[in-house]
Motif scaffolding. Structure first.
Motif, PDB file in Angstrom:
ATOM      1  N   ALA A  18      56.430  11.556   0.329  1.00 31.56           N
ATOM      2  CA  ALA A  18      54.991  11.533   0.595  1.00 31.56           C
ATOM      3  C   ALA A  18      54.774  11.643   2.098  1.00 31.56           C
ATOM      4  O   ALA A  18      55.618  11.232   2.892  1.00 31.56           O
ATOM      5  CB  ALA A  18      54.383  10.243   0.058  1.00 31.56           C
ATOM      6  N   GLY A  19      53.649  12.229   2.504  1.00 28.89           N
ATOM      7  CA  GLY A  19      53.341  12.355   3.934  1.00 28.89           C
ATOM      8  C   GLY A  19      52.970  13.781   4.285  1.00 28.89           C
ATOM      9  O   GLY A  19      53.511  14.738   3.719  1.00 28.89           O
ATOM     10  N   ALA A  20      52.034  13.911   5.222  1.00 29.76           N
ATOM     11  CA  ALA A  20      51.542  15.232   5.612  1.00 29.76           C
ATOM     12  C   ALA A  20      52.634  16.041   6.295  1.00 29.76           C
ATOM     13  O   ALA A  20      53.443  15.504   7.060  1.00 29.76           O
ATOM     14  CB  ALA A  20      50.344  15.075   6.548  1.00 29.76           C
ATOM     15  N   TRP A  21      52.659  17.343   6.015  1.00 28.42           N
ATOM     16  CA  TRP A  21      53.586  18.243   6.716  1.00 28.42           C
ATOM     17  C   TRP A  21      52.947  19.619   6.833  1.00 28.42           C
ATOM     18  O   TRP A  21      52.055  19.988   6.080  1.00 28.42           O
ATOM     19  CB  TRP A  21      54.933  18.335   5.977  1.00 28.42           C
ATOM     20  CG  TRP A  21      54.860  18.952   4.616  1.00 28.42           C
ATOM     21  CD1 TRP A  21      54.520  18.335   3.457  1.00 28.42           C
ATOM     22  CD2 TRP A  21      55.129  20.325   4.269  1.00 28.42           C
ATOM     23  NE1 TRP A  21      54.550  19.223   2.399  1.00 28.42           N
ATOM     24  CE2 TRP A  21      54.924  20.451   2.871  1.00 28.42           C
ATOM     25  CE3 TRP A  21      55.509  21.448   4.997  1.00 28.42           C
ATOM     26  CZ2 TRP A  21      55.104  21.658   2.198  1.00 28.42           C
ATOM     27  CZ3 TRP A  21      55.691  22.648   4.317  1.00 28.42           C
ATOM     28  CH2 TRP A  21      55.490  22.737   2.938  1.00 28.42           C
ATOM     29  N   TYR A  22      53.433  20.374   7.825  1.00 25.23           N
ATOM     30  CA  TYR A  22      52.861  21.692   8.134  1.00 25.23           C
ATOM     31  C   TYR A  22      53.961  22.572   8.703  1.00 25.23           C
ATOM     32  O   TYR A  22      54.578  22.224   9.713  1.00 25.23           O
ATOM     33  CB  TYR A  22      51.740  21.515   9.154  1.00 25.23           C
ATOM     34  CG  TYR A  22      51.170  22.791   9.742  1.00 25.23           C
ATOM     35  CD1 TYR A  22      50.664  23.806   8.947  1.00 25.23           C
ATOM     36  CD2 TYR A  22      51.117  22.969  11.129  1.00 25.23           C
ATOM     37  CE1 TYR A  22      50.129  24.959   9.496  1.00 25.23           C
ATOM     38  CE2 TYR A  22      50.579  24.115  11.689  1.00 25.23           C
ATOM     39  CZ  TYR A  22      50.086  25.105  10.872  1.00 25.23           C
ATOM     40  OH  TYR A  22      49.557  26.250  11.419  1.00 25.23           O
ATOM     41  N   ASP A  23      54.244  23.681   8.037  1.00 22.25           N
ATOM     42  CA  ASP A  23      55.281  24.602   8.506  1.00 22.25           C
ATOM     43  C   ASP A  23      55.026  25.958   7.847  1.00 22.25           C
ATOM     44  O   ASP A  23      55.433  26.196   6.711  1.00 22.25           O
ATOM     45  CB  ASP A  23      56.666  24.065   8.131  1.00 22.25           C
ATOM     46  CG  ASP A  23      57.790  24.982   8.608  1.00 22.25           C
ATOM     47  OD1 ASP A  23      57.490  26.023   9.227  1.00 22.25           O
ATOM     48  OD2 ASP A  23      58.961  24.658   8.361  1.00 22.25           O
ATOM     49  N   LEU A  24      54.332  26.847   8.581  1.00 21.55           N
ATOM     50  CA  LEU A  24      53.974  28.141   8.000  1.00 21.55           C
ATOM     51  C   LEU A  24      55.186  28.985   7.636  1.00 21.55           C
ATOM     52  O   LEU A  24      55.102  29.856   6.779  1.00 21.55           O
ATOM     53  CB  LEU A  24      53.067  28.918   8.960  1.00 21.55           C
ATOM     54  CG  LEU A  24      51.598  28.501   8.958  1.00 21.55           C
ATOM     55  CD1 LEU A  24      50.847  29.247  10.042  1.00 21.55           C
ATOM     56  CD2 LEU A  24      50.967  28.770   7.602  1.00 21.55           C
ATOM     57  N   SER A  25      56.326  28.755   8.287  1.00 20.60           N
ATOM     58  CA  SER A  25      57.536  29.499   7.923  1.00 20.60           C
ATOM     59  C   SER A  25      57.957  29.207   6.492  1.00 20.60           C
ATOM     60  O   SER A  25      58.668  29.992   5.875  1.00 20.60           O
ATOM     61  CB  SER A  25      58.693  29.172   8.877  1.00 20.60           C
ATOM     62  OG  SER A  25      58.459  29.720  10.147  1.00 20.60           O
ATOM     63  N   PRO A  34      63.416  41.087  -6.031  1.00 22.62           N
ATOM     64  CA  PRO A  34      62.717  40.118  -6.866  1.00 22.62           C
ATOM     65  C   PRO A  34      61.383  39.675  -6.251  1.00 22.62           C
ATOM     66  O   PRO A  34      61.241  39.661  -5.034  1.00 22.62           O
ATOM     67  CB  PRO A  34      63.700  38.938  -6.908  1.00 22.62           C
ATOM     68  CG  PRO A  34      64.454  39.037  -5.621  1.00 22.62           C
ATOM     69  CD  PRO A  34      64.587  40.505  -5.346  1.00 22.62           C
ATOM     70  N   LEU A  35      60.435  39.323  -7.128  1.00 17.43           N
ATOM     71  CA  LEU A  35      59.199  38.677  -6.712  1.00 17.43           C
ATOM     72  C   LEU A  35      59.307  37.227  -7.185  1.00 17.43           C
ATOM     73  O   LEU A  35      59.343  36.953  -8.379  1.00 17.43           O
ATOM     74  CB  LEU A  35      57.993  39.366  -7.356  1.00 17.43           C
ATOM     75  CG  LEU A  35      56.648  38.635  -7.275  1.00 17.43           C
ATOM     76  CD1 LEU A  35      56.248  38.352  -5.836  1.00 17.43           C
ATOM     77  CD2 LEU A  35      55.548  39.424  -7.965  1.00 17.43           C
ATOM     78  N   VAL A  36      59.440  36.316  -6.238  1.00 17.09           N
ATOM     79  CA  VAL A  36      59.630  34.900  -6.560  1.00 17.09           C
ATOM     80  C   VAL A  36      58.694  34.089  -5.689  1.00 17.09           C
ATOM     81  O   VAL A  36      58.696  34.262  -4.463  1.00 17.09           O
ATOM     82  CB  VAL A  36      61.092  34.458  -6.278  1.00 17.09           C
ATOM     83  CG1 VAL A  36      61.272  32.968  -6.558  1.00 17.09           C
ATOM     84  CG2 VAL A  36      62.069  35.271  -7.099  1.00 17.09           C
ATOM     85  N   THR A  37      57.884  33.216  -6.277  1.00 17.67           N
ATOM     86  CA  THR A  37      57.020  32.367  -5.460  1.00 17.67           C
ATOM     87  C   THR A  37      56.677  31.069  -6.176  1.00 17.67           C
ATOM     88  O   THR A  37      56.529  31.048  -7.403  1.00 17.67           O
ATOM     89  CB  THR A  37      55.715  33.086  -5.063  1.00 17.67           C
ATOM     90  OG1 THR A  37      54.947  32.221  -4.228  1.00 17.67           O
ATOM     91  CG2 THR A  37      54.882  33.488  -6.271  1.00 17.67           C
ATOM     92  N   SER A  38      56.562  30.007  -5.389  1.00 15.87           N
ATOM     93  CA  SER A  38      56.037  28.744  -5.919  1.00 15.87           C
ATOM     94  C   SER A  38      54.630  28.500  -5.363  1.00 15.87           C
ATOM     95  O   SER A  38      54.098  27.403  -5.517  1.00 15.87           O
ATOM     96  CB  SER A  38      56.962  27.583  -5.551  1.00 15.87           C
ATOM     97  OG  SER A  38      56.923  27.376  -4.154  1.00 15.87           O
ATOM     98  N   PHE A  39      54.054  29.517  -4.695  1.00 15.44           N
ATOM     99  CA  PHE A  39      52.664  29.498  -4.208  1.00 15.44           C
ATOM    100  C   PHE A  39      52.422  28.503  -3.068  1.00 15.44           C
ATOM    101  O   PHE A  39      51.282  28.295  -2.665  1.00 15.44           O
ATOM    102  CB  PHE A  39      51.674  29.211  -5.360  1.00 15.44           C
ATOM    103  CG  PHE A  39      51.831  30.135  -6.521  1.00 15.44           C
ATOM    104  CD1 PHE A  39      51.366  31.442  -6.448  1.00 15.44           C
ATOM    105  CD2 PHE A  39      52.471  29.727  -7.682  1.00 15.44           C
ATOM    106  CE1 PHE A  39      51.522  32.323  -7.519  1.00 15.44           C
ATOM    107  CE2 PHE A  39      52.632  30.597  -8.750  1.00 15.44           C
ATOM    108  CZ  PHE A  39      52.150  31.891  -8.666  1.00 15.44           C
ATOM    109  N   SER A  40      53.485  27.880  -2.536  1.00 13.39           N
ATOM    110  CA  SER A  40      53.304  26.860  -1.497  1.00 13.39           C
ATOM    111  C   SER A  40      52.617  27.456  -0.272  1.00 13.39           C
ATOM    112  O   SER A  40      52.921  28.572   0.147  1.00 13.39           O
ATOM    113  CB  SER A  40      54.665  26.283  -1.094  1.00 13.39           C
ATOM    114  OG  SER A  40      54.487  25.275  -0.122  1.00 13.39           O
ATOM    115  N   LEU A  41      51.679  26.704   0.316  1.00 15.18           N
ATOM    116  CA  LEU A  41      50.904  27.174   1.473  1.00 15.18           C
ATOM    117  C   LEU A  41      51.625  26.979   2.799  1.00 15.18           C
ATOM    118  O   LEU A  41      51.123  27.396   3.835  1.00 15.18           O
ATOM    119  CB  LEU A  41      49.578  26.399   1.556  1.00 15.18           C
ATOM    120  CG  LEU A  41      48.555  26.647   0.463  1.00 15.18           C
ATOM    121  CD1 LEU A  41      47.322  25.812   0.722  1.00 15.18           C
ATOM    122  CD2 LEU A  41      48.184  28.118   0.405  1.00 15.18           C
TER     123      LEU A  41
END
Length: 554
Positions: free
Chosen positions: A351-358, A329-336
């Motif tokens: 709410a609040g900043a977050w960062y997790d490339l995984s 399947p090709l599934v994505t919500s485009f999240s960065l």
């Protein structure tokens, strides 16, 4: 241990190895578990080392291991992210530590998007001379051990190979053994890592002198012959490219011509003029190595980063052959893999900043047409994760619709496909527009939609049938069909195909009434799914042998 866990917070972190002793002493252990990539390299076309020119990105930012070292993410505001994966073929994580093991979040994000990741093995300055003397000047046993360790490390942490960079003078004995070492590393990586790569950086010469050549020539060819590719230094002119192309012969796409985006030294171009360098490189049929594209973030600042990043990669797109998605399947919500909030089913959960490339999802193409179309990331609203894909454009006077290519595909079409789309129309008159998906196929001679008696599609364009309700048995999986939420609209479609190959997945924005005026539109895409109906109907595999380890209760 401090190497594996942050001493302040106890959180697991990514790490590097310093010096020969740490490299030779390295053994896998249970503290490593967090650092092992959990995402296998997605199949894509064309494969690295195919005969079309490739694009390598070498990421070098402020010494490396910044917020990206936190394996379970961090609360970083305005972090650096990379998301133009469709336009590149190889990603190198670079730092000046002896053994740079790529932070696992980069490997996960790259692999999800079909891009292999290389670490860096570097020696430099006086310490580098001593290190090289210690493992290269003696017998083969020591340099074989070093090569084997590098292959074991790549295999264990599940990344895909190494950039080897010897930037110091070598003794005659060490210089004589260097090509043998490089060949050994390459052989070991090939046998330990499927599709593994070893690339040599243009630095030291065959006689041990440190002198950058900015080309392939007889002084460094012995290293090119021993591995998978050469990454040239940055101070080249067009005559260097001509000589390199001649000497490389059939392996010309294994030459990665270096382009420093910071434009240090006597270079053709950098910054927003990087396209001038790429144009020359491609005219000679060579691959490109784009060094430090983080210039956009470091030089222009964090505030307007996403806009500037799209502008930078948009300016190069003409010279960057893209690679296709090859499996369903090709599934994505485009999240960065970052955001200012977290969303679920269109609702802001936290709410609040977050960062997790995984947590970055599969990234699409980012098509731009000057003044007519732009695609960008929207952090203010999302269906799931931290961002959605914002598509803005105009429908020209007299035109009914516009198609925006999201993904190029390269795979045989299953007999039946389900597609789902979650979107939100913005702007003053959202009711004027309709939104749908379009699939194009190749092999138009044999490709048929529907039953055997139907005629082949002349232009290979297919408009999947809208499903007002999910079919029985799939209601749970396709629960989003027609269940709008927080202003988002969810739709499901089906498409029956015979003897077709999938080529492109596009978003179709059309207006209900033709108009003599140009009509602007803004559409947020929250999620897209393309599913093989047969595998959707099968029951999911049972999870077995579940264990929990490395628990820390707070």
């Amino acid at each position: 241990p401090a190497r594996h866990f942050d001493t302040r917070t106890t959180e697991p972190i990514s790490f590097f190895l310093s010096g020969l002793e740490e490299l030779l002493a390295w053994q896998p252990n249970s503290d490593d578990d967090f650092n092992v990539s959990a995402v296998p390299l997605a199949k894509c076309q064309p494969l690295p080392r195919s005969k079309r020119p490739q694009t390598l990105v070498c990421h070098d930012m402020r010494g490396g291991y910044l917020e990206d070292r936190f394996i379970q993410g961090s609360a970083t505001r305005n972090p650096y992210v990379f998301y133009h994966w469709r336009y590149i073929d190889i990603f190198v994580y670079f730092s000046h530590h002896t053994v740079t093991i790529p932070p696992v979040c980069w490997t996960n994000a790259a692999h999800r998007n079909g891009v292999p990741v290389l670490g860096t093995f570097i020696t430099e300055f006086t310490d580098g001379e001593k290190l090289c003397e210690a493992f290269l000047a003696g017998g083969e046993e020591v340099y074989h051990t070093v090569g084997t360790q590098l292959a074991r490390i790549a295999q264990h942490y599940r990344f895909d190979g190494w950039l080897v960079n010897i930037e110091n003078t070598l003794s005659a004995a060490a210089a004589a053994n260097l090509p043998r070492f490089l060949r050994h590393v390459t052989e070991r990586v090939h046998s330990a890592v499927p599709g593994g790569l070893v690339i040599w950086y243009d630095s030291v010469l065959r006689n041990g002198t440190l002198r950058w050549q900015n080309e392939l020539n007889e002084e460094n060819r012995v290293f090119f012959d021993a591995c998978d590719g050469l990454f040239t230094n940055y101070n080249w002119k067009e005559e260097h490219l001509e000589r390199t192309r001649r000497l490389a012969g059939p392996r010309h796409t294994d030459i990665y011509v270096g382009v420093d985006v910071f434009a240090r030294g006597d270079v053709i171009s950098g910054g927003f003029d990087t396209d001038k360098s790429l144009r020359l490189i491609r005219q000679h049929g060579l691959s490109a190595a784009i060094f430090a594209p983080g210039w956009v973030y470091e030089h222009l600042g964090e505030e307007n980063f996403l806009h500037n990043e799209n502008k930078f990669w948009g300016s190069l797109a003409e010279y960057l052959p893209t690679h296709s998605v090859c499996t369903l399947p090709l599934v994505t919500s485009f999240s960065l893999g970052m955001g200012t909030s977290r969303f679920l089913d269109g609702k802001e959960e936290e709410a609040g900043a977050w960062y997790d490339l995984s947590a970055q999802e599969i990234q699409p193409l980012y098509p731009e047409r000057e003044g007519r179309l732009s695609t960008s990331c929207c952090l203010q609203d999302a269906w799931c994760g931290g961002s959605s894909l914002k598509v803005q454009g105009t429908i020209a006077p007299g035109e009914e619709r516009v198609a925006i290519c999201l993904f190029s595909l390269q795979m045989p079409a299953p007999p039946k496909l389900f597609l789902t789309l979650v979107y939100k129309l913005e702007g003053p008159h959202p009711d004027e527009f309709a939104v749908a998906l379009e699939l194009t196929t190749s092999d138009s001679g044999t490709c048929r939609e529907g039953n055997v008696t139907s005629l082949p599609e002349p232009n290979g364009r297919h408009h999947p049938r809208f499903l007002p309700a999910p079919p029985p048995g799939l209601a749970k999986l396709l629960a989003a069909c027609n269940r709008g939420s927080h202003g988002w609209t969810s739709q499901c479609y089906e498409l029956d195909l015979q003897d077709c190959s999938l080529r492109d997945l596009s978003l179709l924005v059309s207006r209900h009434q033709p108009s003599p005026q140009e009509t602007p539109f803004t559409c947020l895409l929250g999620e897209v799914r393309v599913l093989d109906a047969a595998s959707v109907a099968a029951s999911p595999p049972q999870v077995q042998s579940l264990t929990a380890s490395q628990l820390w209760w707070q």
